[in-house]
Design a protein around this motif. Structure first.
Motif, PDB file in Angstrom:
ATOM      1  N   ASP A   9     -19.381 -50.150-102.146  1.00 53.80           N
ATOM      2  CA  ASP A   9     -19.989 -51.456-101.842  1.00 53.80           C
ATOM      3  C   ASP A   9     -20.316 -51.621-100.363  1.00 53.80           C
ATOM      4  N   GLN A  12     -24.010 -52.634 -99.094  1.00 54.20           N
ATOM      5  CA  GLN A  12     -24.421 -54.012 -99.371  1.00 54.20           C
ATOM      6  C   GLN A  12     -23.608 -55.017 -98.560  1.00 54.20           C
ATOM      7  N   VAL A  53     -15.434 -58.869-104.443  1.00 56.97           N
ATOM      8  CA  VAL A  53     -16.863 -59.107-104.288  1.00 56.97           C
ATOM      9  C   VAL A  53     -17.361 -59.934-105.466  1.00 56.97           C
ATOM     10  N   GLU A  55     -20.590 -60.060-107.727  1.00 60.55           N
ATOM     11  CA  GLU A  55     -21.707 -59.189-108.060  1.00 60.55           C
ATOM     12  C   GLU A  55     -22.504 -59.788-109.214  1.00 60.55           C
ATOM     13  N   GLU A  56     -23.805 -59.761-109.067  1.00 62.64           N
ATOM     14  CA  GLU A  56     -24.706 -60.204-110.138  1.00 62.64           C
ATOM     15  C   GLU A  56     -25.665 -59.052-110.408  1.00 62.64           C
ATOM     16  N   SER A  58     -26.402 -55.512-110.252  1.00 61.83           N
ATOM     17  CA  SER A  58     -25.771 -54.526-109.375  1.00 61.83           C
ATOM     18  C   SER A  58     -25.836 -54.956-107.918  1.00 61.83           C
ATOM     19  N   GLU A  59     -26.110 -56.254-107.694  1.00 58.12           N
ATOM     20  CA  GLU A  59     -26.257 -56.769-106.332  1.00 58.12           C
ATOM     21  C   GLU A  59     -25.030 -57.585-105.922  1.00 58.12           C
ATOM     22  N   ILE A  60     -24.475 -57.241-104.778  1.00 49.72           N
ATOM     23  CA  ILE A  60     -23.353 -58.005-104.235  1.00 49.72           C
ATOM     24  C   ILE A  60     -23.924 -59.205-103.482  1.00 49.72           C
ATOM     25  N   TYR A  63     -18.593 -61.646-100.550  1.00 52.83           N
ATOM     26  CA  TYR A  63     -17.304 -60.961-100.578  1.00 52.83           C
ATOM     27  C   TYR A  63     -16.272 -61.813 -99.842  1.00 52.83           C
TER      28      TYR A  63
END
Length: 160
Positions: A9, A12, A53, A55-56, A58-60, A63
């Motif tokens: 991660d 990102q 984190v 996450e939606e 595959s996007e963070i 955090y």
């Protein structure tokens, strides 16, 4: 989805953080971090403290983590919190969801006090902390210098 961070991660997360380094007083860091810096940070912190984190797909999108407040042994039941939300996602309740989970984890781990340190002014972060029951306990005037201006820092505390 909220999940535990992994070193995968780091790219990102560093992108989220470096936006604030370059464009905001939310952090008083002056120089952007590398992916390697954040890989090391993730490994070091997550060995001892919760680091999660949001996450939606595959996007963070944000955090949050706990970390050492002070290194002396008497402070072992107190932690300092950090939270960052992708700047384009502010206002979508991601911070609230992350803090809810992080505070639940910390309470289950029997921490006694959690501290949030905020560069001021920062209405959104003040509101987030106070909505969770944090109380302002300190205000340091003109202790940080960024963007050719002095900045105040405040500390908010929650005791379980």
């Amino acid at each position: 989805m909220i999940r535990v961070v992994t070193t995968k991660d780091a790219k990102q997360i560093v992108d989220i953080y470096n936006y604030y380094v370059l464009n905001s007083i939310v952090t008083l860091d002056l120089v952007p971090f590398s992916v390697l810096d954040f890989e090391e940070k993730i490994q070091t912190i997550s060995n001892d403290f919760p680091f999660i984190v949001f996450e939606e797909g595959s996007e963070i999108l944000g955090y949050a983590y706990a970390n050492t407040f002070r290194t002396k042994p008497a402070y072992k039941n107190t932690v300092e919190l950090t939270i960052y939300i992708k700047h384009s996602e502010i206002g979508k309740q991601i911070g609230k969801k992350l803090y809810s989970e992080l505070l639940r984890l910390l309470k289950n781990l029997n921490y006694h006090v959690v501290i949030g340190g905020l560069t001021l002014p920062n209405e959104a972060s003040v509101k987030l902390h106070e909505n969770f029951g944090f109380e302002k306990v300190a205000h340091f005037k003109e202790v940080g210098y960024k963007f050719d201006k002095w900045h105040d820092v405040g500390f908010w505390q929650l005791t379980f």
